[in-house]
Design an enzyme around this catalytic site. Structure first.
Site, PDB file in Angstrom:
ATOM      1  N   CYS A  42       0.841  -1.194   0.000  1.00 49.23           N
ATOM      2  CA  CYS A  42       0.000   0.000   0.000  1.00 49.23           C
ATOM      3  C   CYS A  42       0.880   1.250   0.000  1.00 49.23           C
ATOM      4  O   CYS A  42       1.980   1.245   0.556  1.00 49.23           O
ATOM      5  CB  CYS A  42      -0.926   0.016   1.228  1.00 49.23           C
ATOM      6  SG  CYS A  42      -2.085   1.416   1.220  1.00 49.23           S
ATOM      7  N   ASP A  44       0.457   3.772   1.685  1.00 50.86           N
ATOM      8  CA  ASP A  44       0.424   4.351   3.030  1.00 50.86           C
ATOM      9  C   ASP A  44       1.833   4.617   3.566  1.00 50.86           C
ATOM     10  O   ASP A  44       2.681   3.723   3.560  1.00 50.86           O
ATOM     11  CB  ASP A  44      -0.323   3.380   3.963  1.00 50.86           C
ATOM     12  CG  ASP A  44      -0.710   4.029   5.281  1.00 50.86           C
ATOM     13  OD1 ASP A  44       0.198   4.513   5.992  1.00 50.86           O
ATOM     14  OD2 ASP A  44      -1.911   4.057   5.594  1.00 50.86           O
ATOM     15  N   ARG A  46       2.947   4.794   6.372  1.00 51.75           N
ATOM     16  CA  ARG A  46       3.332   4.066   7.594  1.00 51.75           C
ATOM     17  C   ARG A  46       3.776   2.645   7.315  1.00 51.75           C
ATOM     18  O   ARG A  46       4.105   1.902   8.253  1.00 51.75           O
ATOM     19  CB  ARG A  46       2.143   4.051   8.571  1.00 51.75           C
ATOM     20  CG  ARG A  46       1.719   5.444   9.028  1.00 51.75           C
ATOM     21  CD  ARG A  46       0.344   5.413   9.662  1.00 51.75           C
ATOM     22  NE  ARG A  46      -0.706   5.070   8.699  1.00 51.75           N
ATOM     23  CZ  ARG A  46      -2.007   4.972   8.986  1.00 51.75           C
ATOM     24  NH1 ARG A  46      -2.401   5.207  10.228  1.00 51.75           N
ATOM     25  NH2 ARG A  46      -2.884   4.652   8.064  1.00 51.75           N
ATOM     26  N   HIS A  98      -2.322  -3.872   4.969  1.00 51.51           N
ATOM     27  CA  HIS A  98      -2.156  -3.498   6.381  1.00 51.51           C
ATOM     28  C   HIS A  98      -3.510  -3.205   6.997  1.00 51.51           C
ATOM     29  O   HIS A  98      -4.402  -2.682   6.334  1.00 51.51           O
ATOM     30  CB  HIS A  98      -1.227  -2.281   6.517  1.00 51.51           C
ATOM     31  CG  HIS A  98      -1.785  -1.019   5.909  1.00 51.51           C
ATOM     32  ND1 HIS A  98      -2.351  -0.031   6.664  1.00 51.51           N
ATOM     33  CD2 HIS A  98      -1.888  -0.605   4.623  1.00 51.51           C
ATOM     34  CE1 HIS A  98      -2.762   0.949   5.871  1.00 51.51           C
ATOM     35  NE2 HIS A  98      -2.493   0.628   4.623  1.00 51.51           N
ATOM     36  N   CYS A 101      -6.303   0.185   6.835  1.00 52.79           N
ATOM     37  CA  CYS A 101      -6.039   0.748   5.502  1.00 52.79           C
ATOM     38  C   CYS A 101      -7.178   1.685   5.083  1.00 52.79           C
ATOM     39  O   CYS A 101      -8.350   1.292   5.065  1.00 52.79           O
ATOM     40  CB  CYS A 101      -5.890  -0.391   4.493  1.00 52.79           C
ATOM     41  SG  CYS A 101      -5.493   0.182   2.812  1.00 52.79           S
TER      42      CYS A 101
END
Ligand code: CO
Length: 210
Positions: A42, A44, A46, A98, A101
């Site tokens: 992803c 993302d 993080r 994750h 999400c």
């Protein structure tokens, strides 16, 4: 100092420390990459592939998009997949989702988010395929967590449906496909699905003339 200038400063410090630890670090990587892994994760911020797996530059070939999707009309993903399988000859492909999400959570709503609706529709399809299981879960957060796992599973299946993967399986018995989910709250990766090379999938998806 502006925020982005800090990145350039940190980059200098990082490059210097790499050379301090290993004087040949950059000269060795400059002409050749031989990663064993393709990572489809992803976008993302993080979930950075190298940091969470303790890997160094040169070890993982990375593709990231919203909600770690394998969409067969995505030329970007297909180019990365073909290059990594046929040229880099990766041995393992990891689809890593994750928990928590934003893409999964958005797909679970009925809100219109604009252009990304078309991307999220692929996650809604996963929900539809597994509707009975998802709908049997009471807690909305548990529903999202399970959809995250099932989404990873379906994206691994989507890899196995490509001629790129099936050709590599037929001629070279690689790569193995792995579905993982990363926990934002504890930093731990949970393996949730795996397809070893040459696993037979639903025959309607198997090409016989590769
Ligand atoms: Co995400």
């Amino acid at each position: 100092m502006r925020s982005y200038e800090k990145l350039l400063e940190a980059n200098k410090a990082w490059a210097n420390s790499q050379v301090d630890k290993d004087p040949h670090f950059f000269t060795r990587l400059k002409d050749l990459q031989q990663p064993e892994f393709l990572w489809i994760g992803c976008s993302d911020s993080r979930v950075p592939a190298n940091e969470i797996t303790g890997t160094q530059p040169g070890e993982i070939f990375v593709h990231r998009n919203v909600a770690n999707m394998v969409v067969h009309t995505d030329l970007n993903l297909l180019a990365v997949l073909q290059y990594s399988v046929e040229i880099l000859q990766v041995k393992h492909i990891i689809v890593c989702g994750h928990y928590g999400c934003g893409g999964i959570n958005a797909a679970l709503t009925n809100h219109s988010f604009g252009i990304i609706n078309k991307w999220l529709r692929n996650i809604k399809d996963v929900h539809r395929i597994h509707r009975e299981e998802i709908d049997s879960i009471k807690d909305p957060r548990d529903q999202a967590d399970r959809l995250t796992e099932l989404n990873v599973q379906e994206q691994v299946m989507n890899l196995a449906k490509t001629s790129i993967i099936q050709k590599a399986w037929k001629h070279e018995n690689r790569p193995d496909l792995h579905g993982w989910v990363y926990g934002l709250d504890n930093g731990i990766i949970k393996p949730v699905f795996e397809l070893s090379s040459r696993t037979h999938i639903d025959p309607i998806y198997e090409f016989d003339d590769l």
